[in-house]
Structure formats: C-alpha cells, structure tokens
Design a protein around this motif. Structure first.
Motif, mmCIF file in Angstrom:
data_model
loop_
_atom_site.group_PDB
_atom_site.id
_atom_site.type_symbol
_atom_site.label_atom_id
_atom_site.label_comp_id
_atom_site.label_asym_id
_atom_site.label_seq_id
_atom_site.Cartn_x
_atom_site.Cartn_y
_atom_site.Cartn_z
ATOM 1 N N PRO A 44 0.820 -1.217 0.000
ATOM 2 C CA PRO A 44 0.000 0.000 0.000
ATOM 3 C C PRO A 44 0.849 1.261 0.000
ATOM 4 O O PRO A 44 1.973 1.279 0.509
ATOM 5 C CB PRO A 44 -0.811 -0.133 1.297
ATOM 6 C CG PRO A 44 -0.055 -1.088 2.141
ATOM 7 C CD PRO A 44 0.667 -2.013 1.216
ATOM 8 N N THR A 48 -1.445 7.133 1.496
ATOM 9 C CA THR A 48 -2.896 6.960 1.383
ATOM 10 C C THR A 48 -3.380 5.594 1.859
ATOM 11 O O THR A 48 -4.570 5.415 2.108
ATOM 12 C CB THR A 48 -3.337 7.151 -0.079
ATOM 13 O OG1 THR A 48 -2.744 6.117 -0.888
ATOM 14 C CG2 THR A 48 -2.898 8.514 -0.598
ATOM 15 N N GLY A 49 -2.469 4.622 1.983
ATOM 16 C CA GLY A 49 -2.878 3.268 2.345
ATOM 17 C C GLY A 49 -3.530 2.519 1.200
ATOM 18 O O GLY A 49 -4.102 1.449 1.403
ATOM 19 N N GLU A 50 -3.440 3.048 -0.019
ATOM 20 C CA GLU A 50 -4.080 2.429 -1.175
ATOM 21 C C GLU A 50 -3.093 1.576 -1.964
ATOM 22 O O GLU A 50 -1.886 1.810 -1.950
ATOM 23 C CB GLU A 50 -4.657 3.502 -2.112
ATOM 24 C CG GLU A 50 -5.797 4.312 -1.526
ATOM 25 C CD GLU A 50 -6.319 5.343 -2.514
ATOM 26 O OE1 GLU A 50 -5.619 5.598 -3.522
ATOM 27 O OE2 GLU A 50 -7.410 5.887 -2.286
ATOM 28 N N ARG A 51 -3.644 0.585 -2.648
ATOM 29 C CA ARG A 51 -2.890 -0.201 -3.615
ATOM 30 C C ARG A 51 -3.876 -0.664 -4.678
ATOM 31 O O ARG A 51 -5.082 -0.711 -4.444
ATOM 32 C CB ARG A 51 -2.214 -1.407 -2.955
ATOM 33 C CG ARG A 51 -3.190 -2.393 -2.333
ATOM 34 C CD ARG A 51 -2.485 -3.590 -1.732
ATOM 35 N NE ARG A 51 -3.427 -4.490 -1.073
ATOM 36 C CZ ARG A 51 -3.079 -5.605 -0.457
ATOM 37 N NH1 ARG A 51 -1.810 -5.957 -0.401
ATOM 38 N NH2 ARG A 51 -3.995 -6.362 0.117
ATOM 39 N N LYS A 76 -9.161 0.207 -6.414
ATOM 40 C CA LYS A 76 -8.039 0.281 -5.485
ATOM 41 C C LYS A 76 -8.474 -0.240 -4.122
ATOM 42 O O LYS A 76 -9.620 -0.072 -3.714
ATOM 43 C CB LYS A 76 -7.529 1.721 -5.361
ATOM 44 C CG LYS A 76 -6.765 2.209 -6.580
ATOM 45 C CD LYS A 76 -6.087 3.540 -6.313
ATOM 46 C CE LYS A 76 -5.200 3.957 -7.483
ATOM 47 N NZ LYS A 76 -4.476 5.231 -7.192
ATOM 48 N N ASP A 77 -7.533 -0.893 -3.435
ATOM 49 C CA ASP A 77 -7.775 -1.412 -2.093
ATOM 50 C C ASP A 77 -7.156 -0.465 -1.071
ATOM 51 O O ASP A 77 -5.982 -0.095 -1.196
ATOM 52 C CB ASP A 77 -7.163 -2.802 -1.928
ATOM 53 C CG ASP A 77 -7.849 -3.847 -2.794
ATOM 54 O OD1 ASP A 77 -8.956 -3.562 -3.294
ATOM 55 O OD2 ASP A 77 -7.282 -4.939 -2.967
ATOM 56 N N THR A 78 -7.943 -0.095 -0.075
ATOM 57 C CA THR A 78 -7.469 0.806 0.975
ATOM 58 C C THR A 78 -7.502 0.096 2.316
ATOM 59 O O THR A 78 -8.536 -0.447 2.717
ATOM 60 C CB THR A 78 -8.339 2.075 1.052
ATOM 61 O OG1 THR A 78 -8.357 2.712 -0.229
ATOM 62 C CG2 THR A 78 -7.784 3.048 2.083
ATOM 63 N N GLU A 79 -6.369 0.091 3.006
ATOM 64 C CA GLU A 79 -6.278 -0.524 4.329
ATOM 65 C C GLU A 79 -6.962 0.378 5.355
ATOM 66 O O GLU A 79 -6.621 1.551 5.486
ATOM 67 C CB GLU A 79 -4.815 -0.729 4.717
ATOM 68 C CG GLU A 79 -4.036 -1.636 3.784
ATOM 69 C CD GLU A 79 -4.335 -3.103 4.031
ATOM 70 O OE1 GLU A 79 -4.723 -3.446 5.175
ATOM 71 O OE2 GLU A 79 -4.177 -3.901 3.097
ATOM 72 N N ARG A 96 -12.477 -1.853 -1.045
ATOM 73 C CA ARG A 96 -12.156 -1.928 -2.474
ATOM 74 C C ARG A 96 -13.137 -1.025 -3.216
ATOM 75 O O ARG A 96 -14.352 -1.228 -3.146
ATOM 76 C CB ARG A 96 -12.259 -3.363 -2.976
ATOM 77 C CG ARG A 96 -12.034 -3.530 -4.475
ATOM 78 C CD ARG A 96 -11.841 -4.989 -4.847
ATOM 79 N NE ARG A 96 -10.581 -5.495 -4.318
ATOM 80 C CZ ARG A 96 -10.202 -6.776 -4.407
ATOM 81 N NH1 ARG A 96 -10.998 -7.665 -4.981
ATOM 82 N NH2 ARG A 96 -9.039 -7.160 -3.911
ATOM 83 N N SER A 104 -18.079 0.422 -4.439
ATOM 84 C CA SER A 104 -17.150 0.092 -3.360
ATOM 85 C C SER A 104 -17.734 -1.032 -2.516
ATOM 86 O O SER A 104 -18.952 -1.265 -2.515
ATOM 87 C CB SER A 104 -16.855 1.313 -2.485
ATOM 88 O OG SER A 104 -17.989 1.667 -1.723
#
Length: 234
Positions: A44, A48-51, A76-79, A96, A104
């Motif tokens: 991530p 932003t914590g995104e991947r 995108k996946d956000t933790e 997601r 989402s």
C-alpha cells in the motif's frame, strides 16, 4: 558389483539423493536463479494506504459473483485497520473501490503471518494425508524449515478457501448461505465478505458476546441448525 568398482561419475549418482535432487538440471548447473522482483503494486501507498486491486491475479470465489463485489481492474484497495489478531493469522479491514464512482465494498483480508511470527500448533493433524508432488517440498514441510512453514501456510489458506467456497455453493443451491462469500485467494491471503456495519466498518459481534432475548435465541438456534444442514450436505 561393488560401489568403488563403478566409474566415478556413476558412483556419485548412487546412494541417498540430495535435498535438491528434484530441481531441474539447468537450475543446478547454471547461475543461481534471480529472485523475483517485488511487485510495486502489492504494497500500500504509505501516504494513502491504497494499492491496486489484486483481483486480477488471484483465485476467485464461486460464480456467479455477488452484485455487491467490486471486480473492476481499475479498483483500489485501501487498508482501514485490523479487525482481529490470532496465533497464525490476522484479519484486516479493506475497502475496495473504483475511484470517481460509487462502486465500493468492504472486505475482510485474512493474512497468515510470516514463518518467524506464527505457530501452527495443529499442523501435524492437518498435514496428515496431504502431500505435494515434489519430494523436496514434502521434506521441507516435514522438517519445518522456513520454506516448509511457508508451504504449510499456503496449503492451510488454500484448504480454508476451498472449504468456504464449497459451503457457499451448497448453501446458495439450497437457499441457506451460512458463511461469508470467499472473494479471492492470493498466496497466503484470503479475502472474504465483510460481515458487519458497512458504513461504520464495525464487525458483527461473536456469538459469545451476545446476550440475546428469548425470541433472538430461537432465531439463532434456527441459524445454527441451517448451518449444520449445509455442513452435512457439503
């Protein structure tokens, strides 16, 4: 014929096989294989914590996929934080979403820990009757090497994913779904349907945490019976 009467080249092939005898010859004689490059999209973004969504290169759950599930490759996946910790794995909350849209969903990501930080207390019983094709990997798992423990984690995750997929399919066929939808499997990470408050990201309470009234007890008992029926059918 005695062993010392054989040519030197043939003598070297007799006796106990080496640990890496299952490897292809060109891997032994050639230069060492280069380590796989790290995927820059797998970690991530620190800010932003995104991947990027890992849906494309994962094993997917049963079809048809639920309508709520985001499968777009542009997602995108956000933790969002950790939901639960355990001895072998931790469960994280992941959102997601497709940027710029209202698409989402929340997912529970169960990630088995690295070999240095987990203990498979039940792996002996779990591995009984389970073998892989390559003897090198079987020996590594039996010896509990770092590579062997990683193999065990992969088998554990795959078996859990397969069991959930089977229970989901049986439940869907009979109109009684009793497990979260298994979204995907990627290595030692399982992504599952998040059960809880979709707005607040609060997980549903465990049964042991409830203090139900009489009416709720009857409903919970019915759910338990339904779950056992699905398990028996699976």
């Amino acid at each position: 014929m005695r062993d010392h009467d054989l040519p030197a080249r043939e003598r070297r092939t007799r006796g106990k096989r080496r640990f890496d005898d299952d490897e292809q010859l060109f891997l032994k004689r050639g230069r060492a294989a280069e380590p796989a490059l790290a995927d820059p999209d797998a970690e991530p973004d620190p800010d932003t914590g995104e991947r990027w969504s890992s849906w494309d290169d994962a094993v997917h759950g049963p079809q048809p996929h639920p309508e709520w599930l985001v499968t777009e490759l542009a997602a995108k996946d956000t933790e969002l934080g950790m939901l639960k910790t355990g001895k072998e794995a931790d469960v994280h909350l992941v959102r997601r979403a497709v940027p710029g849209t209202d698409r989402s969903c929340l997912l529970a990501a169960k990630r088995y820990r690295d070999p240095q930080h987990r203990l498979f207390h039940r792996d002996a019983g779990y591995l009984e009757g389970r073998r892989v094709r390559r003897s090198r990997e079987n020996r590594a798992m039996a010896g509990r090497t770092a590579f062997g423990r990683q193999m065990i984690a992969g088998q554990w995750a795959a078996a859990e994913f397969a069991a959930l997929a089977r229970l989901w399919e049986v439940g869907a066929r009979h109109g009684t779904i009793t497990v979260p939808y298994p979204v995907q499997l990627r290595g030692t990470e399982l992504m599952l349907e998040f059960l809880g408050d979709q707005e607040e990201g609060l997980a549903a309470p465990r049964l042991a945490q409830l203090r139900p009234e009489a009416g709720e007890l009857r409903e919970l008992w019915g759910q338990l019976v339904d779950a056992l029926v699905v398990l028996a059918r699976a």
